[in-house]
Design a protein around this motif. Structure first.
Motif, PDB file in Angstrom:
ATOM      1  N   TRP A 262       0.838  -1.211   0.000  1.00  0.00           N
ATOM      2  CA  TRP A 262       0.000   0.000   0.000  1.00  0.00           C
ATOM      3  C   TRP A 262       0.868   1.254   0.000  1.00  0.00           C
ATOM      4  CZ3 TRP A 262      -0.946   3.834   3.764  1.00  0.00           C
ATOM      5  CH2 TRP A 262      -1.981   4.698   3.470  1.00  0.00           C
ATOM      6  N   ILE A 263       1.921   1.252   0.859  1.00  0.00           N
ATOM      7  CA  ILE A 263       2.809   2.407   0.942  1.00  0.00           C
ATOM      8  C   ILE A 263       3.566   2.583  -0.374  1.00  0.00           C
ATOM      9  CG2 ILE A 263       4.917   3.284   2.042  1.00  0.00           C
ATOM     10  CD1 ILE A 263       3.874   2.036   4.658  1.00  0.00           C
ATOM     11  N   ILE A 264       4.035   1.518  -0.967  1.00  0.00           N
ATOM     12  CA  ILE A 264       4.728   1.605  -2.266  1.00  0.00           C
ATOM     13  C   ILE A 264       3.757   2.058  -3.348  1.00  0.00           C
ATOM     14  CG2 ILE A 264       5.924   0.239  -4.047  1.00  0.00           C
ATOM     15  CD1 ILE A 264       7.621   0.805  -1.571  1.00  0.00           C
ATOM     16  N   GLY A 265       2.490   1.616  -3.256  1.00  0.00           N
ATOM     17  CA  GLY A 265       1.483   2.006  -4.254  1.00  0.00           C
ATOM     18  C   GLY A 265       1.138   3.480  -4.194  1.00  0.00           C
ATOM     19  N   LEU A 266       1.362   4.158  -3.075  1.00  0.00           N
ATOM     20  CA  LEU A 266       1.080   5.576  -2.965  1.00  0.00           C
ATOM     21  C   LEU A 266       1.988   6.413  -3.866  1.00  0.00           C
ATOM     22  CD1 LEU A 266       0.589   6.058   0.911  1.00  0.00           C
ATOM     23  CD2 LEU A 266      -1.168   6.026  -0.854  1.00  0.00           C
ATOM     24  N   GLY A 267       3.188   5.906  -4.109  1.00  0.00           N
ATOM     25  CA  GLY A 267       4.148   6.667  -4.910  1.00  0.00           C
ATOM     26  C   GLY A 267       3.918   6.571  -6.399  1.00  0.00           C
ATOM     27  N   SER A 268       3.094   5.634  -6.842  1.00  0.00           N
ATOM     28  CA  SER A 268       2.925   5.512  -8.288  1.00  0.00           C
ATOM     29  C   SER A 268       1.676   6.163  -8.798  1.00  0.00           C
ATOM     30  CB  SER A 268       2.924   4.064  -8.742  1.00  0.00           C
ATOM     31  OG  SER A 268       2.266   3.196  -7.869  1.00  0.00           O
TER      32      SER A 268
END
Length: 99
Positions: free
Chosen positions: A93-99
């Motif tokens: 989820w945290i990594i998905g926020l950056g894309s």
């Protein structure tokens, strides 16, 4: 070698107070004399005597303890699986926020 202090006993106060100069000297205990080693037959006899003092668990106690260990392993495995899965989702989820 200094003797170990037993719990619950307080150190005794010195009979005469030491000044800074007198306290600089360090008292060393004399080494304890070595105990004579037993002969091989005596040693084997002592080992056998100690072996007779062992209280082995019964079959029932061993079974119950084994089952309890197995249950605790299962509980720990489920706990760590849940934590790992939750952290994996949080990471994605945290990594998905950056894309």
């Amino acid at each position: 070698m200094a003797k170990a202090k037993s719990p619950g006993k307080r150190p005794q106060a010195s009979a005469k107070p030491q000044t800074a100069a007198a306290g600089a000297a360090i008292a060393v205990d004399a080494p304890e004399p070595k105990k004579p080693r037993p002969s091989v037959p005596q040693f084997i006899g002592q080992v056998r005597a100690e072996g007779r003092k062992i209280v082995w668990p019964s079959r029932k106690e061993t079974w119950i303890t084994s089952v309890m260990v197995f249950i605790m392993v299962i509980i720990a495995a489920i706990f760590f699986w849940i934590v790992d899965t939750g952290l994996g989702f949080a990471f994605r989820w945290i990594i998905g926020l950056g894309s």
